[in-house]
Design an enzyme around this catalytic site. Sequence first.
Site, PDB file in Angstrom:
ATOM      1  N   CYS A 228     -13.187   0.000   8.220  1.00 33.15           N
ATOM      2  CA  CYS A 228     -12.252  -0.485   7.184  1.00 33.15           C
ATOM      3  C   CYS A 228     -12.211   0.438   5.974  1.00 33.15           C
ATOM      4  O   CYS A 228     -13.249   0.956   5.544  1.00 33.15           O
ATOM      5  CB  CYS A 228     -12.681  -1.859   6.689  1.00 33.15           C
ATOM      6  SG  CYS A 228     -12.835  -3.104   7.978  1.00 33.15           S
ATOM      7  N   SER A 229     -11.022   0.560   5.382  1.00 32.04           N
ATOM      8  CA  SER A 229     -10.938   1.171   4.058  1.00 32.04           C
ATOM      9  C   SER A 229     -11.586   0.198   3.077  1.00 32.04           C
ATOM     10  O   SER A 229     -11.605  -1.006   3.316  1.00 32.04           O
ATOM     11  CB  SER A 229      -9.478   1.424   3.677  1.00 32.04           C
ATOM     12  OG  SER A 229      -8.760   0.210   3.695  1.00 32.04           O
TER      13      SER A 229
ATOM     14  N   HIS B  16      -9.222   3.525  -1.136  1.00 35.75           N
ATOM     15  CA  HIS B  16      -7.836   3.052  -0.992  1.00 35.75           C
ATOM     16  C   HIS B  16      -7.457   2.100  -2.123  1.00 35.75           C
ATOM     17  O   HIS B  16      -7.325   0.887  -1.907  1.00 35.75           O
ATOM     18  CB  HIS B  16      -7.682   2.387   0.382  1.00 35.75           C
ATOM     19  CG  HIS B  16      -6.311   1.881   0.688  1.00 35.75           C
ATOM     20  ND1 HIS B  16      -5.158   2.428   0.157  1.00 35.75           N
ATOM     21  CD2 HIS B  16      -5.903   0.849   1.493  1.00 35.75           C
ATOM     22  CE1 HIS B  16      -4.108   1.754   0.603  1.00 35.75           C
ATOM     23  NE2 HIS B  16      -4.528   0.793   1.409  1.00 35.75           N
TER      24      HIS B  16
ATOM     25  N   CYS C  91       0.830  -1.224   0.000  1.00 35.16           N
ATOM     26  CA  CYS C  91       0.000   0.000   0.000  1.00 35.16           C
ATOM     27  C   CYS C  91       0.855   1.261   0.000  1.00 35.16           C
ATOM     28  O   CYS C  91       0.323   2.370  -0.151  1.00 35.16           O
ATOM     29  CB  CYS C  91      -0.924   0.012   1.200  1.00 35.16           C
ATOM     30  SG  CYS C  91      -1.801  -1.528   1.421  1.00 35.16           S
TER      31      CYS C  91
ATOM     32  N   ILE D  29     -12.531  -1.558  -0.862  1.00 31.74           N
ATOM     33  CA  ILE D  29     -11.877  -2.082  -2.069  1.00 31.74           C
ATOM     34  C   ILE D  29     -12.141  -1.035  -3.153  1.00 31.74           C
ATOM     35  O   ILE D  29     -13.296  -0.679  -3.401  1.00 31.74           O
ATOM     36  CB  ILE D  29     -12.509  -3.442  -2.463  1.00 31.74           C
ATOM     37  CG1 ILE D  29     -12.428  -4.442  -1.292  1.00 31.74           C
ATOM     38  CG2 ILE D  29     -11.872  -3.997  -3.725  1.00 31.74           C
ATOM     39  CD1 ILE D  29     -11.029  -4.738  -0.785  1.00 31.74           C
TER      40      ILE D  29
HETATM   41  N1  COA Z   1     -16.934   1.512   3.994  1.00 28.67           N
HETATM   42  C1  COA Z   1     -18.234   1.807   3.735  1.00 28.67           C
HETATM   43  N2  COA Z   1     -19.049   1.014   3.005  1.00 28.67           N
HETATM   44  C2  COA Z   1     -18.502  -0.097   2.501  1.00 28.67           C
HETATM   45  C3  COA Z   1     -17.165  -0.450   2.703  1.00 28.67           C
HETATM   46  C4  COA Z   1     -16.377   0.403   3.492  1.00 28.67           C
HETATM   47  N3  COA Z   1     -15.107   0.103   3.749  1.00 28.67           N
HETATM   48  N4  COA Z   1     -16.907  -1.612   2.065  1.00 28.67           N
HETATM   49  C5  COA Z   1     -18.042  -1.967   1.456  1.00 28.67           C
HETATM   50  N5  COA Z   1     -19.018  -1.064   1.720  1.00 28.67           N
HETATM   51  C6  COA Z   1     -20.416  -1.120   1.314  1.00 28.67           C
HETATM   52  C7  COA Z   1     -20.592  -1.469  -0.157  1.00 28.67           C
HETATM   53  O1  COA Z   1     -20.723  -0.310  -0.931  1.00 28.67           O
HETATM   54  C8  COA Z   1     -21.861  -2.285  -0.140  1.00 28.67           C
HETATM   55  O2  COA Z   1     -22.955  -1.388  -0.048  1.00 28.67           O
HETATM   56  P1  COA Z   1     -24.327  -1.682  -0.829  1.00 28.67           P
HETATM   57  O3  COA Z   1     -24.819  -2.978  -0.264  1.00 28.67           O
HETATM   58  O4  COA Z   1     -25.161  -0.490  -0.496  1.00 28.67           O
HETATM   59  O5  COA Z   1     -23.925  -1.795  -2.261  1.00 28.67           O
HETATM   60  C9  COA Z   1     -21.803  -3.025   1.186  1.00 28.67           C
HETATM   61  O6  COA Z   1     -20.975  -2.210   2.050  1.00 28.67           O
HETATM   62  C10 COA Z   1     -21.226  -4.424   1.089  1.00 28.67           C
HETATM   63  O7  COA Z   1     -20.093  -4.339   0.260  1.00 28.67           O
HETATM   64  P2  COA Z   1     -19.175  -5.584  -0.061  1.00 28.67           P
HETATM   65  O8  COA Z   1     -18.289  -5.205  -1.198  1.00 28.67           O
HETATM   66  O9  COA Z   1     -20.023  -6.818  -0.206  1.00 28.67           O
HETATM   67  O10 COA Z   1     -18.321  -5.696   1.254  1.00 28.67           O
HETATM   68  P3  COA Z   1     -17.395  -6.870   1.647  1.00 28.67           P
HETATM   69  O11 COA Z   1     -17.944  -7.451   2.896  1.00 28.67           O
HETATM   70  O12 COA Z   1     -17.096  -7.772   0.514  1.00 28.67           O
HETATM   71  O13 COA Z   1     -16.025  -6.084   1.972  1.00 28.67           O
HETATM   72  C11 COA Z   1     -14.492  -5.300   3.604  1.00 28.67           C
HETATM   73  C12 COA Z   1     -15.930  -5.248   3.086  1.00 28.67           C
HETATM   74  C13 COA Z   1     -14.373  -4.330   4.759  1.00 28.67           C
HETATM   75  C14 COA Z   1     -14.168  -6.718   4.100  1.00 28.67           C
HETATM   76  C15 COA Z   1     -13.521  -4.926   2.445  1.00 28.67           C
HETATM   77  O14 COA Z   1     -13.829  -3.624   2.030  1.00 28.67           O
HETATM   78  C16 COA Z   1     -12.083  -4.997   2.852  1.00 28.67           C
HETATM   79  O15 COA Z   1     -11.481  -6.057   2.823  1.00 28.67           O
HETATM   80  N6  COA Z   1     -11.460  -3.849   3.222  1.00 28.67           N
HETATM   81  C17 COA Z   1     -10.083  -3.815   3.616  1.00 28.67           C
HETATM   82  C18 COA Z   1      -9.189  -3.637   2.424  1.00 28.67           C
HETATM   83  C19 COA Z   1      -7.740  -3.802   2.798  1.00 28.67           C
HETATM   84  O16 COA Z   1      -7.360  -4.696   3.537  1.00 28.67           O
HETATM   85  N7  COA Z   1      -6.875  -2.953   2.275  1.00 28.67           N
HETATM   86  C20 COA Z   1      -5.467  -2.978   2.556  1.00 28.67           C
HETATM   87  C21 COA Z   1      -5.239  -2.360   3.858  1.00 28.67           C
HETATM   88  S1  COA Z   1      -3.628  -2.664   4.512  1.00 28.67           S
END
Ligand code: COA
Length: 383
Positions: free
Chosen positions: A206-207, A332, A85, A209
Amino acid sequence: MRDVAIIGVSQTKFGELWDVSFRDMITDAGLGAIKDANIEGGDLEAMYVGNMSAGLFVNQEHIASLIADHAGLTPIPCARVEAACASGGLALRNGIMAVASGYHDIVISAGVEKMTDVVDPTPAIATASDQEWEAQQGVTFPSLYAMMARRHMHEYGTTREQLAMVSVINHENAAKNPRAQFPMEINVDQVMNSTMVADPLRLLDCSPISDGAAAAIVCPAEDAKKYTDTPIYVKASTQASGSLALHDRKSITTIDATVHAAKKAFKIAKLTPEDIDTIEVHDCFSINGILAIEDIGFVEKGKGGLAVEEGMTRLDGEIPVNPSGGLKARGHPLGATGIAQAAEIVWQLRGEAGKRQVEGAEVGMTHNIGGTGGTAAIHILSR
Ligand code: COA
């Protein structure tokens, strides 16, 4: 060594960009920065692109050449820079070093990631952790940061509500940022009731995708006024390394790479944390919004949660943090983040940040980390 200035920046909107390809996204960002710098593409002498994992996310390697070709920049040298990152922060640092050394005069440093084309991005992101000791045991980034958060709560009494406030403040700022992925305000209850991801971290800690790209043009400071009335000067560009695996650290509530890179940056710039008017920190999870302000030296270790709760990091607070909305709400796209942070600070220092403008900002800082702190890159910029 020559002093260096940033004369142009650009960022695509971050989000789920279904209709834009990887190569078009980075080319759009590059063209935006070229226009902003009042130069021609033919003025560029080299390009550094931060990207963590195009191979796993879009099945494309050798992206530096692909981008140079698609953007019509061949035959200039173009290199990909990878540090998870922190890839964008390192691409900026490489561009700065190339100009400072006198090797090149006008360089573009850019960053790009297209993460939403894969069904499950988590295994690709997990390649930035230690494979043998972490990823293969089932550990993910949310779970690594969850352990850091739990330990911080245990050692310093940091509360769940304080973690939530990091996200609330980020979303407050993102609501004023037209390039942000999630430009909506949220409250503490929403964060605390959002889906559990890795205890104690929930979805709204969480940040996301993200897809997106950003670019910056650097040149010798002495030439900058030829191109723009508002050059932004690079006061320090530092990088430090830390252990890749979390268990190898004496403490998991301090990111040593941040501490080292920040100390060095303040020394080089001859500044202290009190001189910084605004900062973009690497808050990939809410706990990191707290660790960052402690490790950089804005508050004592253990006092970050309280500082956030008391409003110190708000747009009108003592040290406005992440006016862009941060990784949490601006988005992110891994390799693009470090450059997007610099773009936001450039807009802030030029007074071009619109409704999220930090009044009177003259000196700004960026903090970009890779993994849980295997790499940290810090930049101090000034008007
Ligand atoms: N903040 C706000 N809303 C979020 C979000 C976030 N971080 N991530 C997803 N959403 C929303 C989506 O828009 C979706 O909304 P909708 O139903 O109205 O369309 C809903 O939440 C579900 O989204 P989805 O893509 O199915 O979420 P997910 O459960 O697959 O993923 C996380 C969520 C948090 C697990 C994923 O964003 C993640 O892994 N984040 C961390 C990324 C990371 O590790 N980066 C590197 C850092 S070192």
